[in-house]
Design a protein around this motif. Structure first.
Motif, PDB file in Angstrom:
ATOM      1  N   TYR A 182      68.182  14.983  70.795  1.00 38.23           N
ATOM      2  CA  TYR A 182      69.540  14.635  71.220  1.00 38.23           C
ATOM      3  C   TYR A 182      69.945  15.537  72.380  1.00 38.23           C
ATOM      4  CZ  TYR A 182      70.004  11.810  66.986  1.00 38.23           C
ATOM      5  OH  TYR A 182      69.839  10.861  66.009  1.00 38.23           O
ATOM      6  N   HIS A 183      70.629  14.923  73.371  1.00 40.44           N
ATOM      7  CA  HIS A 183      71.057  15.684  74.543  1.00 40.44           C
ATOM      8  C   HIS A 183      72.224  14.965  75.197  1.00 40.44           C
ATOM      9  CE1 HIS A 183      69.224  12.799  77.373  1.00 40.44           C
ATOM     10  NE2 HIS A 183      68.309  12.651  76.418  1.00 40.44           N
ATOM     11  N   CYS A 184      72.873  15.614  76.141  1.00 44.07           N
ATOM     12  CA  CYS A 184      74.031  15.065  76.842  1.00 44.07           C
ATOM     13  C   CYS A 184      73.582  13.986  77.829  1.00 44.07           C
ATOM     14  CB  CYS A 184      74.780  16.178  77.570  1.00 44.07           C
ATOM     15  SG  CYS A 184      76.213  15.595  78.521  1.00 44.07           S
ATOM     16  N   THR A 185      74.401  12.936  77.965  1.00 43.57           N
ATOM     17  CA  THR A 185      74.065  11.866  78.907  1.00 43.57           C
ATOM     18  C   THR A 185      74.322  12.275  80.362  1.00 43.57           C
ATOM     19  OG1 THR A 185      76.294  10.949  78.624  1.00 43.57           O
ATOM     20  CG2 THR A 185      74.542  10.061  77.221  1.00 43.57           C
ATOM     21  N   LYS A 186      75.219  13.247  80.600  1.00 39.50           N
ATOM     22  CA  LYS A 186      75.548  13.752  81.946  1.00 39.50           C
ATOM     23  C   LYS A 186      76.037  12.640  82.874  1.00 39.50           C
ATOM     24  CE  LYS A 186      72.011  17.343  81.508  1.00 39.50           C
ATOM     25  NZ  LYS A 186      70.818  17.982  82.131  1.00 39.50           N
ATOM     26  N   LYS A 192      79.112  12.120  83.723  1.00 40.50           N
ATOM     27  CA  LYS A 192      80.236  12.586  84.537  1.00 40.50           C
ATOM     28  C   LYS A 192      79.815  13.624  85.573  1.00 40.50           C
ATOM     29  CE  LYS A 192      83.622  11.690  80.909  1.00 40.50           C
ATOM     30  NZ  LYS A 192      84.716  12.263  80.073  1.00 40.50           N
ATOM     31  N   GLY A 193      78.545  13.851  85.699  1.00 46.61           N
ATOM     32  CA  GLY A 193      78.054  14.832  86.649  1.00 46.61           C
ATOM     33  C   GLY A 193      77.187  15.877  85.975  1.00 46.61           C
ATOM     34  N   PRO A 194      76.808  16.907  86.704  1.00 49.71           N
ATOM     35  CA  PRO A 194      75.974  17.966  86.117  1.00 49.71           C
ATOM     36  C   PRO A 194      76.677  18.627  84.927  1.00 49.71           C
ATOM     37  CG  PRO A 194      76.034  18.149  88.504  1.00 49.71           C
ATOM     38  CD  PRO A 194      77.083  17.140  88.135  1.00 49.71           C
ATOM     39  N   CYS A 195      75.885  18.933  83.925  1.00 49.63           N
ATOM     40  CA  CYS A 195      76.422  19.545  82.705  1.00 49.63           C
ATOM     41  C   CYS A 195      75.726  20.891  82.503  1.00 49.63           C
ATOM     42  CB  CYS A 195      76.188  18.642  81.503  1.00 49.63           C
ATOM     43  SG  CYS A 195      76.803  19.319  79.948  1.00 49.63           S
ATOM     44  N   PRO A 196      76.496  21.944  82.197  1.00 48.34           N
ATOM     45  CA  PRO A 196      75.853  23.253  81.982  1.00 48.34           C
ATOM     46  C   PRO A 196      74.950  23.286  80.773  1.00 48.34           C
ATOM     47  CG  PRO A 196      78.183  23.332  81.406  1.00 48.34           C
ATOM     48  CD  PRO A 196      77.969  22.005  82.061  1.00 48.34           C
ATOM     49  N   THR A 197      75.162  22.336  79.851  1.00 51.94           N
ATOM     50  CA  THR A 197      74.305  22.297  78.662  1.00 51.94           C
ATOM     51  C   THR A 197      73.048  21.509  78.980  1.00 51.94           C
ATOM     52  OG1 THR A 197      76.237  22.394  77.235  1.00 51.94           O
ATOM     53  CG2 THR A 197      74.179  21.657  76.243  1.00 51.94           C
ATOM     54  N   ALA A 251      80.483  19.097  74.110  1.00 53.00           N
ATOM     55  CA  ALA A 251      81.680  19.937  74.143  1.00 53.00           C
ATOM     56  C   ALA A 251      81.977  20.463  75.540  1.00 53.00           C
ATOM     57  CB  ALA A 251      81.520  21.105  73.168  1.00 53.00           C
ATOM     58  N   GLU A 252      81.016  20.451  76.455  1.00 56.40           N
ATOM     59  CA  GLU A 252      81.211  20.997  77.792  1.00 56.40           C
ATOM     60  C   GLU A 252      81.812  19.973  78.752  1.00 56.40           C
ATOM     61  OE1 GLU A 252      80.862  24.042  78.514  1.00 56.40           O
ATOM     62  OE2 GLU A 252      79.849  24.768  76.692  1.00 56.40           O
ATOM     63  N   CYS A 253      81.248  18.751  78.782  1.00 58.78           N
ATOM     64  CA  CYS A 253      81.688  17.740  79.753  1.00 58.78           C
ATOM     65  C   CYS A 253      82.288  16.502  79.104  1.00 58.78           C
ATOM     66  CB  CYS A 253      80.517  17.332  80.642  1.00 58.78           C
ATOM     67  SG  CYS A 253      79.145  16.563  79.753  1.00 58.78           S
ATOM     68  N   ASP A 254      82.373  16.472  77.794  1.00 50.61           N
ATOM     69  CA  ASP A 254      82.976  15.362  77.044  1.00 50.61           C
ATOM     70  C   ASP A 254      82.212  14.056  77.237  1.00 50.61           C
ATOM     71  OD1 ASP A 254      84.887  14.488  75.202  1.00 50.61           O
ATOM     72  OD2 ASP A 254      86.090  13.586  76.793  1.00 50.61           O
ATOM     73  N   LEU A 314      79.034  18.606  70.119  1.00 44.86           N
ATOM     74  CA  LEU A 314      77.842  19.446  70.037  1.00 44.86           C
ATOM     75  C   LEU A 314      77.942  20.517  71.123  1.00 44.86           C
ATOM     76  CD1 LEU A 314      75.135  19.677  68.501  1.00 44.86           C
ATOM     77  CD2 LEU A 314      74.091  18.324  70.326  1.00 44.86           C
ATOM     78  N   LYS A 315      77.995  21.787  70.702  1.00 41.37           N
ATOM     79  CA  LYS A 315      78.137  22.903  71.632  1.00 41.37           C
ATOM     80  C   LYS A 315      77.134  23.985  71.270  1.00 41.37           C
ATOM     81  CE  LYS A 315      81.491  26.165  73.542  1.00 41.37           C
ATOM     82  NZ  LYS A 315      82.891  26.647  73.500  1.00 41.37           N
ATOM     83  N   GLU A 316      76.250  24.260  72.221  1.00 44.61           N
ATOM     84  CA  GLU A 316      75.234  25.298  72.031  1.00 44.61           C
ATOM     85  C   GLU A 316      74.467  25.094  70.724  1.00 44.61           C
ATOM     86  OE1 GLU A 316      77.126  29.047  72.330  1.00 44.61           O
ATOM     87  OE2 GLU A 316      77.654  28.820  74.464  1.00 44.61           O
TER      88      GLU A 316
END
Length: 594
Positions: free
Chosen positions: A352-356, A358-363, A335-338, A510-512
């Motif tokens: 499960y986690h963000c692939t990042k 598109k750059g650094p992700c706050p999550t 939900a933060e960086c799409d 997925l957000k928080e």
């Protein structure tokens, strides 16, 4: 003189010969064929003069049938062999070999025929024994080869039980006429068959063996839907259109259903792809790259077929192959960086986690699969309907369908007018082709587009006339899926849960450590119900197991639910005409109040 001739007759030695079948039982007469002639003399006496012709010509038997299929013309080969062996025994012919072939003589390149000519060119045979000249050749090339061998002297004789041939200029002329007649018969028959097929295509009739999912109807000379295989194929199209099932998954689906092809074989992956790409299942017949509208009942809709083709087109792109089977990968996004949500295995657990990408992700959180599964099951429970409620809604839909028969006459007439426009365009396109204004490739490309759009309109007209309201069937499907969603709460195949949730919502993220989404029209009414839709979990004095029974609701709670639904519909009034599912829930809410 007679004594000298008789001496020469007796002195001849029998040749070494090899006979087949019936010919081996014939008496060889020391290798001669005897001829008896009566000579009358002036003294009134008659003498019997016997002379012979040596069996120096070696013959090969050639039999042929046109079809390679064993069940077609099954007795043709056997009957030809029987007739030719009897003829060889009667005429005392020396048979050195026999050749059998099951290919058409209209085209060149017959393997067995080439082997027979090679045997003659080597000098191992002198003549051919066949039933008729049309067994040898039905084209100019093969017929010319035989006549050329006769001219060269390598082929000395031809024998046919149906006609007489002598190796002379007149005989070769008659033989060439026989070959020409055979070619003319084949060409004329081909044109007649093609003309009949073109007329059947214009009438929308299928002229060949029915494809998988259909059956040939000998009475109508067309095809009908196979009642056993059609539901399985229709479900396979629906599953593949979701984009969550690969060809291997469809193959496993067919295997679990015990599905077999029309030849009673297990469907291979390539055969499944061909089946999903065949437009005949949506009512279009593709013959030589040209589309024709079919008059038979389509197995699926044109929209569903187009969805499957788009999915197949997108799957042609190169993608990274997964090494693990993670059920929720490809369903959620950050939900933060799409970015997409990926998964990895650590110490026997899935995180499960963000692939990042598109750059650094706050999550930076890692969420275990059990947490996501728990939230997914809660959402499924929210979107599930009690059995009694779903049955009441389906009955109300049936009543609504009866009352809305006259509401869609204008829409149907509009679709019919659009269909007439496409028919006029097809006629104009044909006129342009007949005037040679456009090329054949341009004509076929444009015609296929117009026919595809026309068939799409035909199915919309039929669906509108049959259902009277286009929104009824999607609404009915949504209610059925919501009723069956309860079975996913205890399923072991976790991939079925994202499949249902993708149909019910959009923008899954997925957000928080929380799953968020936007419910689609119709499904949002179920999601927005009071107390998160735990209607069947209300405390009751009756000691019953936790089950989905709307009768456990009190009258007061039913009124509360209905008032809440009516309040939600007041904010969605602009969608009431366009989205039918919301309207039907409005009607059913009033129904539950009363």
């Amino acid at each position: 003189m007679f004594t000298e001739i008789g001496y020469n007759f007796v002195a001849q030695a029998p040749p070494i010969t090899t006979f087949r079948a019936g010919a081996q039982n014939a008496p060889p007469y020391f290798g001669f064929v005897l001829h008896r002639i009566l000579f009358p003399f002036a003294n009134g006496k008659t003498f019997l003069f016997c002379y012979d012709s040596l069996m120096d010509n070696r013959y090969v038997i050639y039999v042929r049938k046109s079809s390679e299929q064993e069940e077609r013309q099954a007795l043709s080969i056997a009957s030809q062999f029987r007739e030719l062996e009897e003829y060889a025994a009667k005429e005392q012919l020396q048979i050195v070999a026999s050749f059998e072939e099951a290919r058409t003589a209209r085209e060149t390149g017959r393997t067995v025929f080439g082997e027979m000519l090679g045997l003659i060119m080597k000098g191992e045979a002198d003549g051919i024994l066949s039933w008729h000249p049309d067994r040898l050749a039905r084209n100019a090339v093969d017929g010319g080869q035989i006549i050329h061998l006769l001219d060269c002297g390598k082929l000395k004789d031809l024998r046919f039980p149906t006609m007489t041939f002598d190796n002379s200029p007149n005989g070769k002329f008659i033989l060439q006429i026989a070959f020409g007649q055979s070619k003319y018969y084949t060409d004329a028959l081909s044109e007649n068959v093609k003309r009949g097929i073109r007329q059947k295509l214009k009438r929308g009739e299928w002229s060949w063996k029915a494809p998988t999912g259909y059956l040939n109807n000998p009475h109508t000379r067309n095809i009908d839907i196979d009642p056993e295989k059609a539901p399985i194929i229709r479900e396979a199209f629906r599953l593949y259109a979701t984009g969550d099932y690969t060809l291997d998954a469809i193959k496993d689906f067919f295997a679990t259903k015990g599905f077999r092809s029309r030849t009673n074989k297990v469907m291979a992956k390539a055969s499944i792809q061909t089946l999903l790409k065949n437009p005949i299942h949506c009512g279009l017949m593709q013959v030589n790259g040209e589309l024709h509208e079919g008059s038979f009942k389509p197995l699926i809709s044109k929209e569903l077929f187009d969805q499957c083709q788009q999915v197949m087109k997108n799957r042609g792109k190169t993608k990274h192959r997964r090494n693990h089977d993670f059920p929720f990968v490809g369903w959620l996004k950050c939900a933060e960086c799409d970015c997409s949500i990926t998964c990895q295995r650590q110490k026997g657990h899935h995180y499960y986690h963000c692939t990042k990408k598109k750059g650094p992700c706050p999550t930076a959180h890692y969420l275990r699969e059990e947490k996501i599964l728990e939230q997914a099951r809660k959402i499924v429970e929210q979107l599930s309907l009690p059995d009694d409620w779903a049955d009441n809604m389906l009955r109300e839909l049936d009543k609504k369908e009866i009352r809305s028969k006259s509401d869609h006459r204008a829409a149907v007439q509009h679709l019919k007018n659009e269909r007439q426009k496409y028919e006029k365009k097809l006629e104009d396109l044909l006129d342009l082709r007949l005037e040679s204004t456009i090329t054949n490739d341009e004509y076929l490309g444009k015609k296929n587009q117009l026919v595809s759009k026309k068939v799409d309109l035909e199915q919309k007209i039929a669906r509108a006339e049959r259902n009277h309201c286009e929104w009824l069937e999607p609404c009915r499907q949504m209610i059925v899926r919501s009723k069956e969603a309860k079975s996913l709460l205890h399923t072991e195949n976790l991939q079925e849960i994202p499949t249902l949730l993708k149909q019910a919502g959009l923008n899954w993220a997925l957000k928080e450590n929380a799953v968020q989404y936007e419910a689609k029209i119709g499904w949002r009414v179920l999601r927005a119900s009071p107390e998160r839709r735990d209607w069947w979990a209300t405390a009751d004095l009756n000691c019953r197991p936790r089950h989905y029974q709307c009768r456990a609701l009190t009258i007061r709670l039913r009124r509360t639910v209905a008032q809440h639904v009516l309040q939600k519909f007041s904010t969605l009034s602009r969608f009431q005409e366009s989205f039918s599912c919301s309207r039907i829930f409005h009607i059913l809410a009033c129904h539950f109040v009363h």
